[in-house]
Design a protein around this motif. Structure first.
Motif, short mmCIF file in Angstrom:
data_model
loop_
_atom_site.label_atom_id
_atom_site.label_comp_id
_atom_site.label_asym_id
_atom_site.label_seq_id
_atom_site.Cartn_x
_atom_site.Cartn_y
_atom_site.Cartn_z
N ARG A 148 0.86 -1.19 0.00
CA ARG A 148 0.00 0.00 0.00
C ARG A 148 0.90 1.24 0.00
O ARG A 148 1.63 1.46 0.95
CB ARG A 148 -0.91 0.00 1.22
N SER A 173 -2.67 5.07 -3.27
CA SER A 173 -3.64 6.08 -2.89
C SER A 173 -2.92 7.42 -2.81
O SER A 173 -1.69 7.47 -2.79
CB SER A 173 -4.28 5.75 -1.53
N GLU A 193 -6.54 9.18 6.78
CA GLU A 193 -6.77 7.81 6.32
C GLU A 193 -5.60 7.32 5.48
O GLU A 193 -5.17 6.17 5.59
CB GLU A 193 -8.08 7.75 5.51
N ALA A 196 -2.68 6.44 7.76
CA ALA A 196 -2.89 5.23 8.56
C ALA A 196 -2.94 3.96 7.73
O ALA A 196 -2.96 2.87 8.31
CB ALA A 196 -4.18 5.38 9.36
N SER A 197 -2.95 4.08 6.41
CA SER A 197 -3.14 2.88 5.58
C SER A 197 -2.05 2.69 4.54
O SER A 197 -2.25 1.99 3.56
CB SER A 197 -4.50 2.97 4.86
N SER A 198 -0.86 3.28 4.78
CA SER A 198 0.22 3.21 3.80
C SER A 198 1.42 2.47 4.37
O SER A 198 1.96 2.85 5.41
CB SER A 198 0.65 4.62 3.35
N ASP A 199 1.84 1.42 3.67
CA ASP A 199 3.09 0.74 4.03
C ASP A 199 4.29 1.59 3.62
O ASP A 199 5.34 1.54 4.28
CB ASP A 199 3.18 -0.62 3.31
N ARG A 222 0.47 7.80 13.52
CA ARG A 222 -0.67 7.18 12.85
C ARG A 222 -0.25 6.27 11.70
O ARG A 222 -1.06 5.52 11.17
CB ARG A 222 -1.61 8.27 12.32
N PRO A 224 1.27 3.04 9.95
CA PRO A 224 1.30 1.65 10.43
C PRO A 224 2.67 1.28 10.98
O PRO A 224 3.70 1.72 10.47
CB PRO A 224 0.97 0.84 9.17
N SER A 227 6.06 0.62 8.81
CA SER A 227 6.00 1.31 7.52
C SER A 227 7.23 2.18 7.33
O SER A 227 8.05 2.35 8.24
CB SER A 227 4.73 2.15 7.42
#
Length: 326
Positions: A148, A173, A193, A196-199, A222, A224, A227
């Motif tokens: 991600r 994204s 968002e 919080a959702s990105s590697d 926030r 991950p 990451s």
């Protein structure tokens, strides 16, 4: 009439004359007597056009604008326009152009290469092998395909990142202050968002008052766990102390930096001591191909300015048709 061009890039005068000589009799080139602010202010009253200093040492702030009553156009030979007072220049009727897009592929390639280096621990393995080791199973190496990837900022560099990372099978994204209709398949998310959702989180956003310190301790927390952060934007967008703390705690697995609060990076800066940081000397855009595109962009805009044609890449909202001031 001849346009008087004041050239501020940190290059020898002969090199500047060679680069800008194509304007012929339409332009007369000058450089400051010294590379300091006093010499800049002394040279500005006679300048019709300024070619800016990409190093940021000689900038056109409000005081400098007041010293330049004839100034009609500023061509910055870089994407960033840090230090120039865009509002003061706009109020004076002086358009400021940058070289947007010329380095997009070069910087995006660096972001891609840096991400691969972090995920596959290339610098770590190289360092241990040179010390006599054989770290075949030492590191937890990860594939980029399927990861991600979040891109912060979606100008030419951000768009090129989305295209390149997407081509390798990443789930891309992005966030920008304005969602884009052509996003190369990247999905728009709000900033929290996305964070919080990105590697892999890639920063490719311009420095402005609202982006300075955008990635502070709270926002970095926030991301991950495990990451990585890749910053090809500007140093002050990230809180350096908070970044080191997140790396030292193990919350972040690594960071790749091409930009810093102070450049060159200080010899005693703690970033130099962290083996989790991949350091690059603000060179992501430094390729012969990108340099050629930059020079051509500058020359094309200067030729348009002296010929009365609209210039491109105006960043301060001023009229792109250059009019001589007396």
């Amino acid at each position: 009439m001849t346009w008087k061009i004041l050239a501020l890039p940190p290059l020898p005068e002969d090199a500047l004359r060679d680069l800008l000589g194509g304007l012929g009799d339409h332009a007369e080139l000058a450089v400051p007597a010294r590379r300091d602010r006093a010499a800049l202010l002394d040279a500005l009253p006679e300048a019709d056009i300024v070619v800016g200093d990409w190093s940021g040492a000689l900038v056109l702030d409000a005081e400098a604008v007041r010293h330049a009553p004839r100034l009609a156009f500023v061509q910055q030979p870089s994407v960033g326009v840090d230090g120039h007072d865009l509002e003061a220049l706009a109020k004076a009727g002086v358009p400021v152009s940058n070289t947007a897009g010329v380095n997009a592929d070069a910087v995006a390639e660096w972001c891609l290469a840096a991400s691969l280096a972090l995920l596959r621990h290339l610098p770590d393995a190289d360092r241990e092998m040179r010390a006599g080791g054989w770290p075949q199973f030492t590191f937890q190496r990860r594939e980029l395909a399927g990861a991600r990837v979040g891109v912060v900022g979606f100008g030419p560099v951000g768009a090129a990142c989305a295209r390149m990372f997407g081509a390798l099978g990443c789930r891309v994204s992005y966030w920008s202050r304005t969602p884009r209709p052509d996003s190369h398949g990247a999905v728009y998310l709000d900033l929290d968002e996305l964070t919080a959702s990105s590697d892999v989180l890639v920063l490719a956003i311009a420095l402005a008052d609202e982006t300075r310190g955008l990635f502070d301790a709270v926002r970095l927390s926030r991301m991950p766990r495990g990451s990585v952060l890749v910053n090809a934007a500007r140093g002050p967008i990230v809180d350096g102390d908070a970044l080191l703390a997140a790396l030292d705690s193990g919350h972040l697995a690594g960071a790749a930096l091409d930009v810093y609060d102070t450049e060159p990076l200080g010899a005693a800066d703690p970033l130099r001591a962290s083996e989790k940081v991949l350091l690059s000397p603000h060179a992501a855009a430094v390729t012969p191909e990108a340099s050629g595109r930059l020079i051509q962009c500058v020359l094309d805009n200067l030729a348009a300015a002296v010929a009365g044609r609209p210039v491109v890449n105006v960043v301060n909202g001023a009229d792109p048709v250059i009019r001589r001031r007396t």
